[in-house]
Design an enzyme around this catalytic site. Sequence first.
Site, PDB file in Angstrom:
ATOM      1  N   HIS A  22      44.164  33.262  46.443  1.00 53.84           N
ATOM      2  CA  HIS A  22      43.404  32.214  46.319  1.00 53.84           C
ATOM      3  C   HIS A  22      43.794  30.947  46.637  1.00 53.84           C
ATOM      4  O   HIS A  22      42.877  30.065  47.097  1.00 53.84           O
ATOM      5  CB  HIS A  22      43.415  32.043  44.608  1.00 53.84           C
ATOM      6  CG  HIS A  22      42.385  31.030  44.078  1.00 53.84           C
ATOM      7  ND1 HIS A  22      41.156  31.312  44.556  1.00 53.84           N
ATOM      8  CD2 HIS A  22      42.474  30.119  43.139  1.00 53.84           C
ATOM      9  CE1 HIS A  22      40.430  30.186  43.675  1.00 53.84           C
ATOM     10  NE2 HIS A  22      41.217  29.635  42.748  1.00 53.84           N
ATOM     11  N   HIS A  35      38.442  36.891  53.819  1.00 50.32           N
ATOM     12  CA  HIS A  35      37.433  35.912  54.034  1.00 50.32           C
ATOM     13  C   HIS A  35      36.795  36.446  55.270  1.00 50.32           C
ATOM     14  O   HIS A  35      36.385  35.621  56.309  1.00 50.32           O
ATOM     15  CB  HIS A  35      37.887  34.494  54.080  1.00 50.32           C
ATOM     16  CG  HIS A  35      38.046  33.951  52.711  1.00 50.32           C
ATOM     17  ND1 HIS A  35      36.943  33.924  51.730  1.00 50.32           N
ATOM     18  CD2 HIS A  35      39.089  33.348  52.096  1.00 50.32           C
ATOM     19  CE1 HIS A  35      37.342  33.056  50.927  1.00 50.32           C
ATOM     20  NE2 HIS A  35      38.626  32.728  50.944  1.00 50.32           N
ATOM     21  N   ASP A  85      38.830  37.991  47.377  1.00 51.00           N
ATOM     22  CA  ASP A  85      38.030  36.843  48.517  1.00 51.00           C
ATOM     23  C   ASP A  85      37.993  37.787  49.787  1.00 51.00           C
ATOM     24  O   ASP A  85      38.460  37.471  50.894  1.00 51.00           O
ATOM     25  CB  ASP A  85      38.737  35.752  48.615  1.00 51.00           C
ATOM     26  CG  ASP A  85      38.579  35.001  47.589  1.00 51.00           C
ATOM     27  OD1 ASP A  85      37.701  35.223  46.470  1.00 51.00           O
ATOM     28  OD2 ASP A  85      38.781  33.682  47.627  1.00 51.00           O
ATOM     29  N   ASN A 108      37.128  35.078  43.331  1.00 53.04           N
ATOM     30  CA  ASN A 108      35.866  34.215  42.737  1.00 53.04           C
ATOM     31  C   ASN A 108      34.945  34.330  44.110  1.00 53.04           C
ATOM     32  O   ASN A 108      33.710  34.469  43.627  1.00 53.04           O
ATOM     33  CB  ASN A 108      36.594  32.809  42.873  1.00 53.04           C
ATOM     34  CG  ASN A 108      37.125  32.210  44.127  1.00 53.04           C
ATOM     35  OD1 ASN A 108      38.161  32.805  44.392  1.00 53.04           O
ATOM     36  ND2 ASN A 108      36.621  31.171  44.599  1.00 53.04           N
ATOM     37  N   HIS A 109      35.014  34.497  45.462  1.00 52.32           N
ATOM     38  CA  HIS A 109      33.768  34.536  46.074  1.00 52.32           C
ATOM     39  C   HIS A 109      33.466  35.810  46.091  1.00 52.32           C
ATOM     40  O   HIS A 109      32.089  36.095  46.391  1.00 52.32           O
ATOM     41  CB  HIS A 109      34.529  34.545  47.671  1.00 52.32           C
ATOM     42  CG  HIS A 109      34.922  33.032  48.084  1.00 52.32           C
ATOM     43  ND1 HIS A 109      33.985  32.183  48.787  1.00 52.32           N
ATOM     44  CD2 HIS A 109      35.915  32.170  47.824  1.00 52.32           C
ATOM     45  CE1 HIS A 109      34.612  31.006  48.937  1.00 52.32           C
ATOM     46  NE2 HIS A 109      35.754  30.977  48.324  1.00 52.32           N
ATOM     47  N   ASP A 123      44.011  36.776  50.960  1.00 55.61           N
ATOM     48  CA  ASP A 123      42.491  36.615  51.159  1.00 55.61           C
ATOM     49  C   ASP A 123      42.213  36.833  52.625  1.00 55.61           C
ATOM     50  O   ASP A 123      42.798  36.258  53.472  1.00 55.61           O
ATOM     51  CB  ASP A 123      42.171  34.879  50.625  1.00 55.61           C
ATOM     52  CG  ASP A 123      42.527  34.567  49.437  1.00 55.61           C
ATOM     53  OD1 ASP A 123      43.353  35.302  48.625  1.00 55.61           O
ATOM     54  OD2 ASP A 123      41.885  33.497  48.913  1.00 55.61           O
TER      55      ASP A 123
END
Length: 246
Positions: A196, A28, A55, A81-82, A26
């Site tokens: 995740h 982010h 993500d 999911n983000h 991820d």
Amino acid sequence: MIETIEVSRVKRFAANTAGRDFAVGDIHGHFTRLQAALDAAGFDPAVDRLFSVGDLVDRGPECRDVIDWLAKPWFHPVRGNHDDYVVRFDTCDTENWVYNGGSWFAGLAWDEQREFAAQFADLPIAIEVETAQGLIGIVHADCPFPSWDQLRAELESPESNKRLRLVQNSCMWSRRRIEQNETEGIEGLRALVVGHTPLRSPATLGNVIHIDTAGWMPDRGYFTLLDLDTLETIPATRPALTHDFD
């Protein structure tokens, strides 16, 4: 150099015969830290490819930079999911999204929001990559079926929109495997690569490799790059960090 064929929600990549293929956990919104990890690994954008478990945004300071990264011909993410929050920005649980790092998006102009949503909607739910040693699958969180063929069929030819949403949500949200320490693998793959769930170090359960080592948490995590040919990680061991997970 390499042709790709996109079929619905699954994107396929032929073997990379010119360079190396890596997967990363991820991101982010920490693209500067990611670039530093790539530089340390000697990543060559002329021949190498980077596959992301998704993500891409939220929580970090460089979320808007994702548009530049999506334009890079060697960068290939699945939808996390983000990222799915971005796709569903006008219908999702906005309060929960903002609580989990989505405030950057709320500050964008309407036209910008729609542009982000359109680009994120093109992200596949699953990627499969041919290697000399066998097929590698990539999803954000988990494969909810015992075989890759079944997941591919469910994504490409769903029996209903409701069924599709359930399958996609499992691919983007499920933590069952890591929380229950399930060691059953996924048939039809050499390995499945997921993120995740942030971990102190990469973990392998059956043939499922969890590589989110929280590179998006400054002083507490680091980016793991997984060589898809050798399945070796870079760095090979966990680096010394200022803080550890609580």
